[in-house]
Design a protein around this motif. Structure first.
Motif, PDB file in Angstrom:
ATOM      1  N   ILE A 119     -78.931 -65.516   7.790  1.00 57.61           N
ATOM      2  CA  ILE A 119     -78.893 -65.852   6.480  1.00 57.61           C
ATOM      3  C   ILE A 119     -78.049 -67.068   6.877  1.00 57.61           C
ATOM      4  O   ILE A 119     -77.287 -66.725   7.108  1.00 57.61           O
ATOM      5  CB  ILE A 119     -78.530 -64.365   6.285  1.00 57.61           C
ATOM      6  CG1 ILE A 119     -79.252 -63.187   5.760  1.00 57.61           C
ATOM      7  CG2 ILE A 119     -77.493 -64.899   4.363  1.00 57.61           C
ATOM      8  CD1 ILE A 119     -78.620 -62.384   5.567  1.00 57.61           C
ATOM      9  N   ASP A 151     -75.887 -69.254   3.543  1.00 56.12           N
ATOM     10  CA  ASP A 151     -74.901 -69.188   2.285  1.00 56.12           C
ATOM     11  C   ASP A 151     -74.928 -70.866   2.183  1.00 56.12           C
ATOM     12  O   ASP A 151     -74.472 -71.358   2.378  1.00 56.12           O
ATOM     13  CB  ASP A 151     -73.793 -68.188   1.851  1.00 56.12           C
ATOM     14  CG  ASP A 151     -74.952 -67.185   1.873  1.00 56.12           C
ATOM     15  OD1 ASP A 151     -75.591 -66.630   1.628  1.00 56.12           O
ATOM     16  OD2 ASP A 151     -73.605 -66.311   1.777  1.00 56.12           O
ATOM     17  N   TYR A 168     -72.565 -73.157  -0.783  1.00 59.88           N
ATOM     18  CA  TYR A 168     -72.330 -73.199  -1.979  1.00 59.88           C
ATOM     19  C   TYR A 168     -72.106 -74.900  -2.173  1.00 59.88           C
ATOM     20  O   TYR A 168     -71.663 -75.544  -2.104  1.00 59.88           O
ATOM     21  CB  TYR A 168     -70.459 -72.348  -1.627  1.00 59.88           C
ATOM     22  CG  TYR A 168     -70.755 -71.056  -1.218  1.00 59.88           C
ATOM     23  CD1 TYR A 168     -70.172 -69.989  -2.540  1.00 59.88           C
ATOM     24  CD2 TYR A 168     -70.584 -71.036   0.056  1.00 59.88           C
ATOM     25  CE1 TYR A 168     -70.436 -68.906  -2.188  1.00 59.88           C
ATOM     26  CE2 TYR A 168     -70.799 -69.431   0.681  1.00 59.88           C
ATOM     27  CZ  TYR A 168     -70.337 -68.303  -1.025  1.00 59.88           C
ATOM     28  OH  TYR A 168     -70.535 -67.550  -0.179  1.00 59.88           O
ATOM     29  N   LEU A 207     -73.494 -70.198  -5.510  1.00 63.03           N
ATOM     30  CA  LEU A 207     -74.331 -69.403  -4.182  1.00 63.03           C
ATOM     31  C   LEU A 207     -75.529 -69.583  -4.248  1.00 63.03           C
ATOM     32  O   LEU A 207     -76.499 -69.378  -5.135  1.00 63.03           O
ATOM     33  CB  LEU A 207     -73.535 -67.904  -4.663  1.00 63.03           C
ATOM     34  CG  LEU A 207     -74.585 -67.170  -2.137  1.00 63.03           C
ATOM     35  CD1 LEU A 207     -74.354 -68.299  -1.224  1.00 63.03           C
ATOM     36  CD2 LEU A 207     -74.437 -66.269  -2.753  1.00 63.03           C
ATOM     37  N   THR A 208     -76.349 -70.118  -3.247  1.00 60.86           N
ATOM     38  CA  THR A 208     -77.724 -70.047  -2.807  1.00 60.86           C
ATOM     39  C   THR A 208     -77.811 -69.876  -1.944  1.00 60.86           C
ATOM     40  O   THR A 208     -77.736 -70.248  -0.643  1.00 60.86           O
ATOM     41  CB  THR A 208     -78.334 -72.202  -2.916  1.00 60.86           C
ATOM     42  OG1 THR A 208     -78.422 -72.210  -4.439  1.00 60.86           O
ATOM     43  CG2 THR A 208     -80.058 -71.402  -2.834  1.00 60.86           C
ATOM     44  N   ARG A 209     -78.623 -68.705  -1.510  1.00 60.23           N
ATOM     45  CA  ARG A 209     -78.425 -67.534  -0.175  1.00 60.23           C
ATOM     46  C   ARG A 209     -80.064 -67.910   0.333  1.00 60.23           C
ATOM     47  O   ARG A 209     -80.505 -67.273  -0.231  1.00 60.23           O
ATOM     48  CB  ARG A 209     -78.038 -65.931  -0.323  1.00 60.23           C
ATOM     49  CG  ARG A 209     -78.373 -65.201   0.563  1.00 60.23           C
ATOM     50  CD  ARG A 209     -77.310 -63.474   0.995  1.00 60.23           C
ATOM     51  NE  ARG A 209     -76.035 -64.059   1.157  1.00 60.23           N
ATOM     52  CZ  ARG A 209     -74.762 -63.336   0.021  1.00 60.23           C
ATOM     53  NH1 ARG A 209     -75.765 -62.522  -0.975  1.00 60.23           N
ATOM     54  NH2 ARG A 209     -74.289 -63.977   0.497  1.00 60.23           N
ATOM     55  N   SER A 213     -81.889 -58.803  -3.777  1.00 56.94           N
ATOM     56  CA  SER A 213     -79.939 -59.384  -4.156  1.00 56.94           C
ATOM     57  C   SER A 213     -79.627 -57.945  -4.457  1.00 56.94           C
ATOM     58  O   SER A 213     -78.619 -57.528  -4.527  1.00 56.94           O
ATOM     59  CB  SER A 213     -80.132 -60.383  -5.134  1.00 56.94           C
ATOM     60  OG  SER A 213     -80.398 -61.292  -4.823  1.00 56.94           O
ATOM     61  N   VAL A 254     -68.115 -62.409   3.864  1.00 54.68           N
ATOM     62  CA  VAL A 254     -67.261 -63.745   2.879  1.00 54.68           C
ATOM     63  C   VAL A 254     -66.456 -64.814   3.433  1.00 54.68           C
ATOM     64  O   VAL A 254     -66.767 -65.380   3.180  1.00 54.68           O
ATOM     65  CB  VAL A 254     -66.651 -62.524   1.616  1.00 54.68           C
ATOM     66  CG1 VAL A 254     -66.278 -63.910   0.773  1.00 54.68           C
ATOM     67  CG2 VAL A 254     -68.376 -61.873   1.074  1.00 54.68           C
TER      68      VAL A 254
END
Length: 581
Positions: free
Chosen positions: A47, A49, A51, A57-59, A93, A109
């Motif tokens: 994954i 992430d 920013y 956020l675009t994951r 999501s 995070v």
């Protein structure tokens, strides 16, 4: 833009480090690239992430090193079309949006290797509040109000253990974290240490202050090298900041930290066996009483809690015991983390308030079954737990309700099974584990689990006989009543629950010499249906022992005497001509 790559053990195993190197090779600014731990969406790793300057956020999920150029283009242009095939779906999501994350609040995070990332997220404010504003008794009272119970499996009230250790006489006391996570399929504690090590440290320091301990020890299995590495790094950073050591925050409270890497014995999850191992002895349980609160590590008053328990402490101190107690059920407060694995679409870490149902976790958050086969059962509590059948899918998740089914909450392992799973084989799998992990100190566990395993092996080979089920049940209760520690006392649970809910499968193995799930190789046979066979020879070419004969465009035949029942012919046939009986 800021790029954050998930680098828990699951992410690294899926290729996250290769992705990071590929991004750097694609001329992405190294200063814009950082790491984080596991966010719990293990089925979507690696994954990434991203920013933007406004922290939107675009994951990106299931990223490979081949996607580096597209990601670099997105970072430069801001045009999401470059990576639209990687963007997490709205459905996936929901895996996170339907959770309530307290123990896991920082996992995936923040950067677990930087103390500033933790303090910027509010880290160590709870410790400062406890040391500067609260007495040890007030800390214990807040934990009592919260209803926090031990998350290692027993569910014993945390405040009671802390209070017992505090009231024990002696100037030298120890606070111990049990990170010896041994259940097959469980990885909650590992994820917390890898992803948020400072949260564990803060919770332990608060606990040490509450009981009056100047020494804190983390007992973690050596099979968790990344967790150990990041925990060592976090301890060193906290020492540099004066958070660990002498006169913390100028309050006069001092506490040091040590790490003990255990050899991976399952029995060391039992607190007295863990203490024996800490002292350099073979991990074997002690007789109780005295309890560790009176006589533990080096015969000094000691308190032991697991990782997830400590991971809740800072949040409770900051938000109040009432806020934690407001979640959950009357007898089971707060949230619980589960490692959801097996035949489920969305496997990973799930944290939900107690009181949710198994259906909520498996179908609503987990997305239901990965295969087209119906849900059959879920194994709760690992080798110490039991199998809960599909007709109890609406069982509430709390200590009392799960215990009523014959299973236990355990540390949080949740293995989902479909109709292709043999329940006798499942019981044999877990009993094989506990029999091997028995320390051998008491006869009931050492010999009893071995005899039970031998019976299950006979049954799955088609050599079971009348009376075996009743004898298994008798042995189960004898072992539960006679075993010294929790390993032996709970080892029969998988057998008892599978007999209780799936007795017909045991009877089919014993009386009919058949495995209804088609999983026990000694009880199945592969046969080619002549009318359906096209003579493509694919099955014969895939057979590793040349047990299939026939000519092109003519029906083939399996020599059952040569067949090793590997199933390669069955899985390779495109015409459904091979059946498993």
């Amino acid at each position: 833009m800021r790029i954050v790559i998930g680098q828990g053990s699951c992410g690294i195993a899926a290729g996250a480090e290769k992705v990071r190197k590929a991004l750097l090779a694609a001329n992405v600014n190294p200063a814009d690239v950082s790491i984080t731990g596991c966010i719990g969406m293990c089925y979507l790793e690696p994954i990434v992430d991203i920013y933007d300057d406004d922290n939107n956020l675009t994951r990106l999920v299931k990223v490979s090193e081949n996607d580096a150029a597209a990601i670099a283009s997105f970072v430069e242009s801001g045009d999401v079309k470059a990576v639209e095939n990687l963007v997490v779906t709205e459905e996936d999501s929901e895996f996170l949006s339907k959770q309530t994350r307290i123990a896991l609040r920082n996992c995936g995070v923040i950067n677990p290797e930087q103390i500033d990332a933790y303090t910027n997220a509010g880290g160590y404010t709870a410790l400062k509040k406890a040391l500067c504003e609260l007495s040890p008794e007030e800390v214990i009272e807040i934990i009592k109000t919260s209803g926090l119970a031990g998350r290692g499996g027993a569910g014993f009230p945390t405040w009671f253990k802390w209070n017992a250790a505090r009231q024990s006489a002696g100037d030298e006391k120890y606070l111990i974290c049990n990170a010896d996570e041994g259940d097959p399929g469980a990885f909650m504690d590992r994820a917390v240490i890898e992803s948020d090590p400072h949260n564990l440290i803060e919770g332990m320091l608060i606990g040490a202050y509450a009981i009056g301990a100047k020494h804190a020890v983390v007992y973690v299995r050596a099979e968790y090298p990344l967790a150990i590495k990041r925990l060592k790094n976090a301890i060193a950073q906290a020492k540099d900041k004066g958070i660990i050591g002498e006169n913390i925050f100028g309050t006069g409270f001092s506490c040091d930290f040590t790490i003990k890497a255990g050899a991976g014995a399952f029995v060391c999850g039992e607190e007295t066996a863990l203490i024996e191992s800490l002292e350099g002895h073979r991990g074997m349980p002690r007789l109780k009483p005295p309890f560790p609160a009176q006589s533990g590590f080096w015969r000094k008053p000691s308190n032991i809690n697991n990782v997830e328990t400590f991971a809740n402490v800072a949040w409770i101190i900051n938000n109040g015991g009432e806020a934690f107690a407001a979640m959950g059920t009357e007898g089971s407060k707060g949230t619980k983390v589960f490692a959801v694995t097996g035949k489920v679409k969305r496997s990973g870490l799930v944290e939900i308030p107690m009181g949710k149902t198994l259906r909520d976790v498996i179908f609503d958050i987990g997305g239901g079954m990965k295969t087209d086969k119906p849900f059959k059962a879920v194994q709760m509590g690992g080798p110490s737990g039991g199998c809960i059948p599909s007709d109890l899918i609406d069982t509430v998740i709390d200590y009392k309700a799960l215990g009523a089914t014959g299973a236990i909450m355990g540390s949080g392992g949740m293995v989902v099974m479909d109709e292709s799973t043999c329940m006798v084989g499942m019981a044999k799998f877990f009993l094989d584990f506990t029999a091997k992990e028995s320390c051998g100190k008491c006869i009931h566990c050492r010999i009893g689990t071995k005899r039970m395993l031998e019976m299950l092996e006979r049954i799955t080979k088609g050599e079971g006989k009348e009376g075996d089920i009743e004898l298994l049940e008798e042995l189960c209760y004898s072992i539960k009543d006679g075993a010294l520690c929790g390993l032996g006392q709970t080892a029969p649970n998988p057998v008892l629950t599978t007999i209780k809910y799936f007795r017909d499968e045991y009877e089919a193995h014993i009386k009919d010499k058949k495995c209804p799930a088609g999983e026990c190789s000694d009880l199945i046979e592969y046969r080619i249906i002549a009318d359906k066979c096209k003579g493509c020879t694919l099955c014969a070419r895939n057979c590793p022992v040349n047990a299939i004969s026939g000519t092109v465009k003519n029906p083939h035949v399996i020599n059952t005497e040569k067949c090793i029942k590997c199933g390669k012919c069955y899985s390779s046939c495109r015409f459904g001509a091979i059946v498993k009986e």
